[in-house]
Design a protein around this motif. Structure first.
Motif, PDB file in Angstrom:
ATOM      1  N   ASN A 161      82.916  94.792  -6.310  1.00 46.31           N
ATOM      2  CA  ASN A 161      83.957  93.864  -5.839  1.00 46.31           C
ATOM      3  C   ASN A 161      84.015  93.819  -4.306  1.00 46.31           C
ATOM      4  O   ASN A 161      84.197  92.742  -3.723  1.00 46.31           O
ATOM      5  N   ASP A 162      83.859  94.970  -3.669  1.00 46.70           N
ATOM      6  CA  ASP A 162      83.866  95.010  -2.206  1.00 46.70           C
ATOM      7  C   ASP A 162      82.628  94.306  -1.638  1.00 46.70           C
ATOM      8  O   ASP A 162      82.714  93.579  -0.650  1.00 46.70           O
ATOM      9  N   ARG A 163      81.479  94.514  -2.262  1.00 48.14           N
ATOM     10  CA  ARG A 163      80.258  93.823  -1.831  1.00 48.14           C
ATOM     11  C   ARG A 163      80.451  92.309  -1.876  1.00 48.14           C
ATOM     12  O   ARG A 163      80.083  91.589  -0.951  1.00 48.14           O
ATOM     13  N   LEU A 164      81.021  91.845  -2.988  1.00 45.05           N
ATOM     14  CA  LEU A 164      81.232  90.414  -3.161  1.00 45.05           C
ATOM     15  C   LEU A 164      82.222  89.867  -2.140  1.00 45.05           C
ATOM     16  O   LEU A 164      82.020  88.787  -1.584  1.00 45.05           O
ATOM     17  N   ARG A 165      83.293  90.612  -1.888  1.00 42.06           N
ATOM     18  CA  ARG A 165      84.286  90.162  -0.896  1.00 42.06           C
ATOM     19  C   ARG A 165      83.683  90.084   0.505  1.00 42.06           C
ATOM     20  O   ARG A 165      83.903  89.117   1.231  1.00 42.06           O
TER      21      ARG A 165
ATOM     22  N   ALA B 112      88.422  90.630   4.029  1.00 40.80           N
ATOM     23  CA  ALA B 112      87.904  91.019   2.712  1.00 40.80           C
ATOM     24  C   ALA B 112      88.798  92.037   2.015  1.00 40.80           C
ATOM     25  O   ALA B 112      88.763  92.147   0.791  1.00 40.80           O
ATOM     26  N   CYS B 113      89.570  92.795   2.785  1.00 41.55           N
ATOM     27  CA  CYS B 113      90.445  93.840   2.242  1.00 41.55           C
ATOM     28  C   CYS B 113      89.705  94.745   1.251  1.00 41.55           C
ATOM     29  O   CYS B 113      90.122  94.897   0.093  1.00 41.55           O
ATOM     30  N   PRO B 114      88.607  95.369   1.691  1.00 45.09           N
ATOM     31  CA  PRO B 114      87.857  96.223   0.766  1.00 45.09           C
ATOM     32  C   PRO B 114      88.643  97.475   0.393  1.00 45.09           C
ATOM     33  O   PRO B 114      89.525  97.911   1.143  1.00 45.09           O
TER      34      PRO B 114
ATOM     35  N   CYS C 175      77.385  99.645   6.840  1.00 42.88           N
ATOM     36  CA  CYS C 175      76.182 100.433   7.138  1.00 42.88           C
ATOM     37  C   CYS C 175      75.296 100.555   5.898  1.00 42.88           C
ATOM     38  O   CYS C 175      74.085 100.356   5.973  1.00 42.88           O
ATOM     39  N   ALA C 176      75.895 100.879   4.763  1.00 42.71           N
ATOM     40  CA  ALA C 176      75.121 100.996   3.527  1.00 42.71           C
ATOM     41  C   ALA C 176      74.465  99.668   3.172  1.00 42.71           C
ATOM     42  O   ALA C 176      73.296  99.625   2.763  1.00 42.71           O
ATOM     43  N   MET C 177      75.189  98.580   3.342  1.00 43.77           N
ATOM     44  CA  MET C 177      74.636  97.263   3.033  1.00 43.77           C
ATOM     45  C   MET C 177      73.543  96.864   4.028  1.00 43.77           C
ATOM     46  O   MET C 177      72.598  96.158   3.670  1.00 43.77           O
ATOM     47  N   ALA C 178      73.635  97.335   5.271  1.00 44.48           N
ATOM     48  CA  ALA C 178      72.566  97.086   6.242  1.00 44.48           C
ATOM     49  C   ALA C 178      71.305  97.851   5.845  1.00 44.48           C
ATOM     50  O   ALA C 178      70.191  97.327   5.981  1.00 44.48           O
TER      51      ALA C 178
ATOM     52  N   SER D  24      81.839  95.664  16.430  1.00 47.88           N
ATOM     53  CA  SER D  24      80.437  95.261  16.237  1.00 47.88           C
ATOM     54  C   SER D  24      80.361  94.017  15.343  1.00 47.88           C
ATOM     55  O   SER D  24      81.036  93.933  14.325  1.00 47.88           O
ATOM     56  N   MET D  25      79.532  93.070  15.753  1.00 43.95           N
ATOM     57  CA  MET D  25      79.386  91.816  15.001  1.00 43.95           C
ATOM     58  C   MET D  25      78.394  91.988  13.857  1.00 43.95           C
ATOM     59  O   MET D  25      77.337  92.588  14.033  1.00 43.95           O
ATOM     60  N   VAL D  26      78.761  91.454  12.693  1.00 46.94           N
ATOM     61  CA  VAL D  26      77.953  91.582  11.484  1.00 46.94           C
ATOM     62  C   VAL D  26      77.571  90.176  11.014  1.00 46.94           C
ATOM     63  O   VAL D  26      78.380  89.255  11.054  1.00 46.94           O
ATOM     64  N   ARG D  27      76.336  90.029  10.558  1.00 45.43           N
ATOM     65  CA  ARG D  27      75.842  88.781   9.991  1.00 45.43           C
ATOM     66  C   ARG D  27      75.296  89.050   8.602  1.00 45.43           C
ATOM     67  O   ARG D  27      74.716  90.106   8.350  1.00 45.43           O
ATOM     68  N   GLY D  28      75.433  88.078   7.725  1.00 48.12           N
ATOM     69  CA  GLY D  28      74.806  88.172   6.411  1.00 48.12           C
ATOM     70  C   GLY D  28      73.330  87.860   6.523  1.00 48.12           C
ATOM     71  O   GLY D  28      72.904  87.186   7.439  1.00 48.12           O
ATOM     72  N   ARG D  29      72.547  88.322   5.558  1.00 46.63           N
ATOM     73  CA  ARG D  29      71.095  88.041   5.561  1.00 46.63           C
ATOM     74  C   ARG D  29      70.819  86.822   4.709  1.00 46.63           C
ATOM     75  O   ARG D  29      71.474  86.549   3.749  1.00 46.63           O
TER      76      ARG D  29
END
Length: 197
Positions: A136-140, A160-162, A171-174, A192-197
């Protein structure tokens, strides 16, 4: 990852693997592990592979090692404590061998690999490699980035309110090559700025 001790007594994996790796990469030195962790987080790196070439065209030169497939070409990664001094003749010969194999040289020494904040940031990101991020957190997190584009870690947390630790989650998703952020210019943190792949 399996662990073993290097000659200097520090514990590190015998093999390195990430989503960008075609196969697990044998790691014989801690500097190589650090360089591979950094390469795996680099947005321009498409794949990391290991090639074994015991003999090239009858020469004694071997191109066994790690190949970094970047958007600007394929590079043979050479990791060393200090860069060797090569004569003009040696450089021409090496360039010729690499060119025949469709490669260029990417030489990284200890000073380059341990440059801050890249070194600490990559180590921090990879320390969360096995952190479990609930589905659920990944999806959010993915939805927030898909809807609003690149955002800071704190903005992702607010939107996202994980239910999990947001720094550990990104970090794990990176490490899984699902997210990317710039680890070269500033210490990793809430801004730190995050982008989706």
């Amino acid at each position: 990852m399996r662990s073993n001790q290097f000659r200097n007594g520090s514990t590190a994996p015998v093999f390195f693997s990430s989503r960008k790796c075609k196969v697990a990469i044998p790691v014989r030195h801690i500097l190589l592990r650090d360089a591979l962790q950094q390469a795996s987080l680099e947005p321009s790196v498409r794949a990391i592979r290991y090639r074994q070439t015991p003999d090239l065209h009858g020469t004694q030169a071997s191109l066994t090692g790690v190949v970094i497939d970047r958007i600007d070409g394929d590079f043979l990664l050479v990791v060393c404590e200090t860069r060797p001094r090569r004569s003009a003749e040696e450089l021409v010969r090496l360039g010729s061998i690499l060119e025949r194999n469709g490669l260029r040289l990417l030489e990284r020494d200890a000073f380059d690999i341990r440059r801050e904040p890249l070194f600490s940031n990559a180590r921090t990101v990879w320390s969360y490699e096995r952190y479990h991020v609930p589905l659920n957190d990944r999806l959010r997190i993915a939805a927030v980035l898909a809807e609003d584009g690149p955002q800071s870690i704190i903005e992702i947390e607010e939107r996202a309110c994980p239910t999990c630790d947001i720094i550990a989650a990104v970090c794990a998703m990176a490490c899984e090559d699902l997210l990317e952020f710039n680890i070269q210019e500033a210490p990793l943190g809430p801004s730190s700025m995050v982008r989706g792949r």
